[in-house]
Design a protein around this motif. Structure first.
Motif, PDB file in Angstrom:
ATOM      1  N   GLY A 130      26.866 -23.761  11.594  1.00 35.12           N
ATOM      2  CA  GLY A 130      28.233 -24.228  11.496  1.00 35.12           C
ATOM      3  C   GLY A 130      28.782 -24.724  12.816  1.00 35.12           C
ATOM      4  O   GLY A 130      28.027 -25.010  13.765  1.00 35.12           O
ATOM      5  N   PHE A 131      30.117 -24.812  12.882  1.00 35.08           N
ATOM      6  CA  PHE A 131      30.780 -25.344  14.068  1.00 35.08           C
ATOM      7  C   PHE A 131      31.028 -24.243  15.106  1.00 35.08           C
ATOM      8  O   PHE A 131      31.227 -23.076  14.766  1.00 35.08           O
ATOM      9  CB  PHE A 131      32.103 -26.002  13.673  1.00 35.08           C
ATOM     10  N   PHE A 132      31.055 -24.672  16.372  1.00 33.24           N
ATOM     11  CA  PHE A 132      31.290 -23.753  17.489  1.00 33.24           C
ATOM     12  C   PHE A 132      31.800 -24.561  18.665  1.00 33.24           C
ATOM     13  O   PHE A 132      31.790 -25.802  18.645  1.00 33.24           O
ATOM     14  CB  PHE A 132      29.993 -23.023  17.866  1.00 33.24           C
ATOM     15  N   CYS A 133      32.208 -23.862  19.731  1.00 37.23           N
ATOM     16  CA  CYS A 133      32.598 -24.521  20.975  1.00 37.23           C
ATOM     17  C   CYS A 133      31.399 -24.514  21.913  1.00 37.23           C
ATOM     18  O   CYS A 133      30.868 -23.447  22.241  1.00 37.23           O
ATOM     19  CB  CYS A 133      33.771 -23.808  21.639  1.00 37.23           C
ATOM     20  N   GLY A 134      30.971 -25.676  22.349  1.00 36.73           N
ATOM     21  CA  GLY A 134      29.788 -25.735  23.191  1.00 36.73           C
ATOM     22  C   GLY A 134      29.787 -26.924  24.120  1.00 36.73           C
ATOM     23  O   GLY A 134      30.592 -27.850  23.995  1.00 36.73           O
ATOM     24  N   SER A 135      28.847 -26.875  25.075  1.00 40.68           N
ATOM     25  CA  SER A 135      28.687 -27.965  26.036  1.00 40.68           C
ATOM     26  C   SER A 135      27.223 -28.380  26.078  1.00 40.68           C
ATOM     27  O   SER A 135      26.350 -27.551  26.332  1.00 40.68           O
ATOM     28  CB  SER A 135      29.140 -27.534  27.433  1.00 40.68           C
ATOM     29  N   ARG A 136      26.974 -29.646  25.825  1.00 34.88           N
ATOM     30  CA  ARG A 136      25.605 -30.144  25.920  1.00 34.88           C
ATOM     31  C   ARG A 136      25.173 -30.330  27.369  1.00 34.88           C
ATOM     32  O   ARG A 136      23.985 -30.473  27.646  1.00 34.88           O
ATOM     33  CB  ARG A 136      25.488 -31.462  25.144  1.00 34.88           C
ATOM     34  N   ALA A 137      26.117 -30.310  28.284  1.00 32.72           N
ATOM     35  CA  ALA A 137      25.811 -30.472  29.708  1.00 32.72           C
ATOM     36  C   ALA A 137      25.635 -29.145  30.424  1.00 32.72           C
ATOM     37  O   ALA A 137      25.321 -29.122  31.615  1.00 32.72           O
ATOM     38  CB  ALA A 137      26.913 -31.279  30.395  1.00 32.72           C
ATOM     39  N   GLN A 138      25.844 -28.023  29.724  1.00 28.04           N
ATOM     40  CA  GLN A 138      25.798 -26.713  30.384  1.00 28.04           C
ATOM     41  C   GLN A 138      24.502 -26.460  31.163  1.00 28.04           C
ATOM     42  O   GLN A 138      24.546 -25.993  32.311  1.00 28.04           O
ATOM     43  CB  GLN A 138      26.022 -25.602  29.348  1.00 28.04           C
TER      44      GLN A 138
END
Length: 935
Positions: free
Chosen positions: A296-304
């Motif tokens: 499902g949906f979440f808060c994330g960063s692909r640059a982390q």
């Protein structure tokens, strides 16, 4: 078939200029008409030299064992940053090793793997004397030698001798010996300045070297100073490591889960809604509402992941002093000191939080308001945690004091010396504390604990309050500085006698060398009390301390059996006594033959035994904690369901304890080959090597321990058998619980190192060089060196089948099957240039190394060959100064693509094998050297 064709092609290409050179030589030989009219050349008396692998001075450079020599000029023209890069680029260094790219146990140290064997099986020497071990353990297990502290300014040459060499040098010389020889005689002063960086950004570096020397009637002095600095490279500075969008599997291109709420019953993420807007500024403004298939949906960063370092920041200074004072015609006093200090920083990326980490609940809590099981994860961004580099301040020294000379009225030379080497590492790292961090997040959004149910803590969290950033001040308030101070040292008294002409046989003089050694080693690697007490979040540590004494005696003979045939014999006996632990003694020997049917051709063969003394890291460890992804066989069978057992691939804690009863690892090796040198401008060589290792030390298998424990609990093995008594005693479980997820959970698995494994490797090394003077076109040089691993197998437990490490179906690690290097050099007048190429052969892909299920369209297999090119150009501005430009990785070649490195096993970028390749990219340097007062 292809392998044989490649080897034949290489040898043919090398042999062509040699055949031509031989033909030209025959045109001028005494057998030709008119040759008798030419005056005979006067015989030349050649000086004897000392070659790595022998203590007897001799005339010939080549011996019964192959020696690879890399000069200071080679290091300069082939475009390498430092000694570590030089050695890792050699064809014999086929094994993958941990370095700066791996933020594990020793991220600020570098080493090599000769012949694909353990780094601890290579003996690193400086001027023929052993270096102290690095204080921290390689992979948290074994001792090894760090190459970072060796300054290139003081290196005269490096000699590599593969295969067993314990009969000359003692412990650890199983894969071979690397002897780093420092400069001894300089006249004048030389200043060398270098500036450089990387075309893709980061890694800017500077190096300043000052070397010099002076000779008087009875005194010879040599000195050197080096300062170096290097900026870091971050993964965000490379377009193939900067984001999770680099993942080779399109289905896994979603961000790192920086803020998630996971329902433990449904396996779904809670919809964050507008919560991600509150934390959008994190990770450079890249945090978004992202989607993970199946969750499902979440808060994330692909640059982390890009905020971690790919190359460390480093700053170092080294000082070197060498002197010889002539006491008389037959006696000298000498002293040599090398001292270095180095500071390195690496950033492993973000820390994170899950609730009640030490409670044994996997981070899950019971949400009283929603009557469900859930867990939370918060990955801290650089904006939240501030600077959290892992910093090491290290200092090292190497000292030698001695007398040498000739016993009056005899052929006996003596060398009496004391040597000492030491290494100290101080580390510092800011890291979250479990209790303090839990208390902070309870206050922020969890609220007070309301009790427990089925072992899970009960809370009524405010989920909207979860989606908010913290400040660096808040992060530091629940964190502590994790500090360690580790050190090692080794010293010895040595007496060595040599006589190149003990007596004469009809074929020539018999040479002899003898050595007596008394040594002592110290290793101290304490662990921060907060780590051993589980105060720090998600950390386990290595620790230990111990001392041992070493006594050794050895002898070596060089015996001319015929005018064309020489035998070499050497033997050595070593005794190790571990203080307050066990002891061990070992005898080793070596036999070599050198056959020279003509002066230009050497046929050689050798057979040798070797050993590695019980590793101090295994013998004296105070308990090295670690986590491992394992299957709990007992819970899978007892609590199920099967298949898709929920207890597969769980992170379980283990601890490796000391084994004072370990014995030496033993090895045998043999090899044969030839060297053909029709003249000083042309050389061709090829050698076969075979090394077999027995009683190899490995930690007991974590997986096998859990498997045996289940077999015993289920009654399929006798509960009173030694296997069951041992396995059950080493698996610690929690109490029975009504909740299957928490019942009888593995709390700790204890293992220790044992002498149990076997390993065998064989291969061919070949190469050659040729130089031509082509008049107005200048002088050209050509060189090739090649190593081909034919077989590499291991047997982990007695009776187990062999594992073929070169097979995609059985590979346990990454190693290059072949490595080929080549050089084309040119010089004319003040100009010179060189192109150096390296071809790395195939390696097992990630799926093959770990035997994992692969994503659709991929399979367990190999990663193809990888090629790099370095180039250098130099111009002599004056007779005393030179300007040069060097470009490393000219084509800016990226690490090879591996579709099975897709993150499905829980790892983040970079998506390539960081132990075999680096992602630094194209490097360049501008260098200026000037001589002052050189005659």
């Amino acid at each position: 078939m292809h392998r044989k064709l490649l080897a034949t092609a290489i040898c043919s290409a090398l042999a062509w200029p040699l055949v031509a050179a031989t033909a030209r030589a025959q045109e001028d030989s005494p057998d030709q008409p008119g040759a008798e009219d030419q005056p005979a050349a006067a015989p030349t008396e050649l000086d004897r030299i000392l070659v790595t692998g022998s203590r007897i001075p001799r005339v010939q450079l080549e011996t019964a064992s192959p020696v690879v020599t890399i000069t200071a000029e080679d290091i300069q023209r082939q475009g390498f940053r430092n000694v570590s890069d030089v050695l890792r680029a050699q064809p014999l260094a086929t094994g993958a090793v941990q370095d700066n790219q791996f933020s594990g146990f020793t991220p600020n140290a570098t080493t090599i793997s000769l012949l694909g064997l353990s780094p601890s099986f290579t003996l690193i020497l400086m001027d023929g004397r052993p270096l102290a071990d690095y204080p921290l353990l390689y992979n948290g297990q074994s001792n090894f030698t760090d190459l970072t502290s060796i300054p290139t300014a003081m290196v005269e040459r490096i000699e590599i001798l593969p295969g067993n060499q314990s009969s000359i040098y003692g412990s650890a010389a199983i894969a071979g010996v690397v002897n780093i020889i420092l400069k001894k005689h300089l006249d004048g002063i030389q200043l060398d300045a270098r500036l450089g960086g990387y075309s893709d950004g980061g890694g800017e570096n500077q190096r300043l070297q000052l070397t010099g020397g002076k000779s008087w009637d009875n005194l010879d002095l040599t000195f050197g100073l080096q300062y170096s600095h290097q900026d870091p490279i971050y993964m965000r500075q490379r377009d193939f490591t900067d984001t999770t969008d680099d993942n080779p599997n399109p289905d896994l291109r979603y961000g790192s889960r920086t803020f998630i709420i996971l329902n433990g019953i449904t396996g779904q993420y809670d919809e964050p809604g507008t919560g991600c807007d509150n934390v959008a500024a994190n990770f450079g403004g890249t945090t978004i509402r992202d989607f993970r298939p199946g969750r499902g949906f979440f808060c994330g960063s692909r640059a982390q992941p890009g905020f971690a370092t790919l190359l460390n920041e480093e700053e170092g200074v080294s000082a070197y002093f060498n002197s010889t004072y002539r006491l008389g015609d037959n006696a000298n006093f000498y002293a040599s000191v090398l001292y270095g200090k180095n500071k390195a920083k690496n950033d492993s990326g973000s820390r994170f939080w899950i609730p009640n980490y030490n409670a044994g609940t996997g981070g899950y809590i019971w949400n009283q308001a929603e009557q469900t099981l859930e867990t939370y994860q918060h990955i801290f961004s650089p904006e939240e945690q501030g600077v959290t580099n892992y910093t090491t301040d290290s200092s090292s020294y190497n000292l030698a004091l001695g007398f040498n000379g000739t016993i009056t009225g005899s052929n006996w030379d003596y060398d009496l010396y004391y040597s000492r080497s030491g290494y100290e590492v101080k580390s510092d790292q800011l890291w979250p504390l479990v209790d303090e961090m839990d208390a902070f997040f309870q206050e922020q959004f969890l609220g007070p604990q309301l009790g427990t149910t089925s072992g899970y803590p009960i809370y009524e969290p405010d989920k909207q309050a979860f989606y908010q950033s913290i400040t660096p001040e808040q992060f530091r308030a629940f964190s502590g500085n994790l500090r360690n101070n580790s050190d090692t040292w080794t010293h010895s008294f040595n007496v060595q006698l040599t006589n190149p002409e003990l007596f004469r046989l009809p074929a020539g003089a018999v040479g002899v060398a003898g050595v007596v050694q008394f040594g002592y080693q110290h290793w101290n690697n304490p662990v921060d009390p907060g780590v051993s007490g589980d105060a720090y979040f998600g950390l386990s540590g290595t620790s230990g301390s111990g001392n041992r004494a070493n006594r050794a005696v050895g002898v070596e003979f060089s015996i001319p059996l015929l005018k064309t045939l020489t035998a070499s014999l050497s033997g050595r006996y070593d005794s190790y006594k571990n203080i307050h632990a066990g002891s061990d003694a070992q005898g080793t020997y070596k036999v070599g033959l050198e056959f020279r049917p003509v002066e230009s051709l050497l046929l050689r063969a050798n057979y040798a035994t070797a050993f590695r003394a019980p590793d101090m890291g295994y013998v004296f460890t105070g308990g090295n904690g670690f986590f491992s992804q394992q299957t709990d066989y007992y819970k899978c069978e007892t609590y199920g369901p099967n298949p898709n057992c929920p207890f597969e691939g769980n992170s379980l804690e283990g601890i490796q304890v000391a084994n004072p009863d370990l014995k030496s690892i033993n090895a045998k090796s043999y090899g044969f080959g030839f060297v053909w040198s029709p003249n000083e401008r042309h050389t061709l060589h090829a050698d076969y090597y075979n090394v077999r290792i027995e009683d190899e030390v490995l930690p007991q298998s974590f997986s096998r321990t859990l498997f045996d424990e289940n077999e015993c609990r289920q009654g399929r093995l006798d509960i009173n058998s030694p296997t069951c008594v041992d396995a059950l005693s080493r698996v610690q479980r929690g109490p029975l619980n009504a909740n299957p997820l928490l019942s009888e959970t593995v709390q700790l698995v204890t293992i220790k190192a044992i002498n149990i494994a076997e390993e065998q490797i064989s291969g061919i090394t070949a190469g050659g060089s040729a130089r031509f003077d082509w008049g107005n076109w200048g002088e050209f040089g050509f060189g090739l060196d090649y190593n081909l691993t034919l077989d590499h197998t291991t047997v982990t437990f007695p009776g187990d089948p062999e594992n073929d490490l070169l097979s995609p179906q059985q590979a346990l690690s990454a190693e290059f099957k072949s490595v080929l290097t080549g050089d084309i050099s040119w010089s004319k007048g003040p100009w010179s240039a060189n192109v150096h190429g390296i071809r790395y052969g195939s390696t097992p892909n990630y799926a093959a190394q770990f035997g994992i299920d692969t994503t659709p369209g991929t399979s367990q297999g190999k990663v193809g060959p990888h090629m790099l090119y370095n180039m250098s150009v130099s111009y002599d501005v004056t007779d005393k100064s030179t300007l040069s430009v060097t470009v490393n990785n000219v084509l800016n070649t990226e690490p090879p693509f591996d579709p099975t490195y897709d993150g499905s096993q829980g790892f983040a970028p970079p998506f390539y094998n960081i132990f075999a390749y680096n992602g630094y990219g194209r490097a360049f340097w501008v260098q200026y050297r000037i001589d002052f007062g050189t005659n």
